[in-house]
Every structure is written in C-alpha cells, then in structure tokens.
Motif scaffolding. Structure first.
Motif, mmCIF file in Angstrom:
data_model
loop_
_atom_site.group_PDB
_atom_site.id
_atom_site.type_symbol
_atom_site.label_atom_id
_atom_site.label_comp_id
_atom_site.label_asym_id
_atom_site.label_seq_id
_atom_site.Cartn_x
_atom_site.Cartn_y
_atom_site.Cartn_z
ATOM 1 N N ARG A 18 0.711 -1.152 0.169
ATOM 2 C CA ARG A 18 -0.054 -0.020 -0.009
ATOM 3 C C ARG A 18 0.801 1.195 0.112
ATOM 4 N N ALA A 19 2.193 1.008 0.576
ATOM 5 C CA ALA A 19 3.082 2.276 0.547
ATOM 6 C C ALA A 19 3.358 2.531 -0.565
ATOM 7 N N ILE A 20 3.869 1.455 -1.369
ATOM 8 C CA ILE A 20 4.558 1.560 -2.801
ATOM 9 C C ILE A 20 3.912 2.097 -3.805
ATOM 10 N N VAL A 21 2.470 1.452 -3.731
ATOM 11 C CA VAL A 21 1.731 1.651 -4.848
ATOM 12 C C VAL A 21 0.906 3.072 -4.428
ATOM 13 N N PRO A 22 1.057 4.091 -5.550
ATOM 14 C CA PRO A 22 0.326 5.268 -4.994
ATOM 15 C C PRO A 22 -1.209 5.211 -5.224
ATOM 16 N N GLY A 23 -1.921 6.008 -4.384
ATOM 17 C CA GLY A 23 -3.378 6.100 -4.463
ATOM 18 C C GLY A 23 -3.956 5.904 -3.229
ATOM 19 N N ASN A 24 -5.232 6.063 -3.211
ATOM 20 C CA ASN A 24 -5.948 6.316 -1.825
ATOM 21 C C ASN A 24 -6.768 4.889 -1.727
ATOM 22 N N ASP A 25 -6.469 3.935 -0.915
ATOM 23 C CA ASP A 25 -7.185 2.715 -0.252
ATOM 24 C C ASP A 25 -7.573 2.907 1.125
ATOM 25 N N SER A 26 -8.861 2.752 0.940
ATOM 26 C CA SER A 26 -9.562 2.933 2.297
ATOM 27 C C SER A 26 -9.927 1.446 2.879
ATOM 28 N N ILE A 71 1.461 -6.412 -3.907
ATOM 29 C CA ILE A 71 1.355 -5.451 -4.999
ATOM 30 C C ILE A 71 0.526 -5.677 -5.995
ATOM 31 N N VAL A 72 0.777 -6.855 -6.787
ATOM 32 C CA VAL A 72 -0.315 -7.298 -7.899
ATOM 33 C C VAL A 72 -1.724 -7.581 -7.460
ATOM 34 N N ALA A 73 -1.886 -8.232 -6.119
ATOM 35 C CA ALA A 73 -3.000 -8.431 -5.545
ATOM 36 C C ALA A 73 -3.728 -7.079 -5.457
ATOM 37 N N ARG A 78 -7.795 -3.157 -6.842
ATOM 38 C CA ARG A 78 -8.446 -1.833 -7.456
ATOM 39 C C ARG A 78 -9.127 -1.855 -8.840
ATOM 40 N N GLN A 79 -8.686 -2.874 -9.859
ATOM 41 C CA GLN A 79 -9.485 -3.053 -11.084
ATOM 42 C C GLN A 79 -10.847 -3.596 -10.758
ATOM 43 N N VAL A 80 -10.864 -4.462 -9.879
ATOM 44 C CA VAL A 80 -12.098 -5.091 -9.444
ATOM 45 C C VAL A 80 -13.173 -4.051 -8.954
ATOM 46 N N ARG A 81 -12.537 -3.460 -7.897
ATOM 47 C CA ARG A 81 -13.467 -2.517 -7.216
ATOM 48 C C ARG A 81 -13.921 -1.319 -8.437
#
Length: 84
Positions: A18-26, A71-73, A78-81
């Motif tokens: 979550r820290a490596i991949v940019p974006g907002n994940d709640s 990271i892959v998961a 994100r794509q599914v959501r």
C-alpha cells in the motif's frame, strides 16, 4: 507459530504494498493483512516454481516475493473495485 508468522508477514507485505503503490485505499487493518497474506501465497507460489523450496518456507527472497505478490493483488483489487 506458523500462523502468527504468516499474519505478521502478511501485515508487513500488505503495508509495504500500500505504501509503494500510489493512490487512496480505504482499507482497514484486517483487509491489509488479507491483502498481504494473498500476496504471500502468490509470491510463495512464484518462488516455489523457480526453486526447490516449499511455498510456506520463510526466506528473505520469499518476503520480497510476498511484497511483489501483494502489489499484484492490490492492483487486481483496484481494478475489480473500479468496475463494481
């Protein structure tokens, strides 16, 4: 002891993904652990394909592959959501 190790490695892998991949994940802490555990299995299976080790063996390279798997998961999540 293996279950506790799996949860700790899952938490570390999930947090780093979550820290490596940019974006907002709640996501909460439980979802982060699940993400990391899924990533650990993905990374462990990739590692088992290229070595003679078991999927559940703990190594430094396994930890790195766990982070890559998380990271892959996360990207798949994100794509599914986004489609739902």
């Amino acid at each position: 002891m293996g279950l506790i190790t799996l949860l700790i490695v899952g938490l570390i892998a999930g947090l780093l993904a979550r820290a490596i991949v940019p974006g907002n994940d709640s996501m909460g802490i439980l979802a982060t652990i699940v993400l990391g555990v899924v990533g650990s299995f993905v990374g462990g299976m990739i590692g088992a394909l290229f070595s003679s080790r078991s999927v559940l063996d703990f190594t430094t390279s396994g930890l790195i592959l766990s982070i890559v798997g998380a990271i892959v998961a996360l990207l798949i999540y994100r794509q599914v959501r986004a489609r739902a």
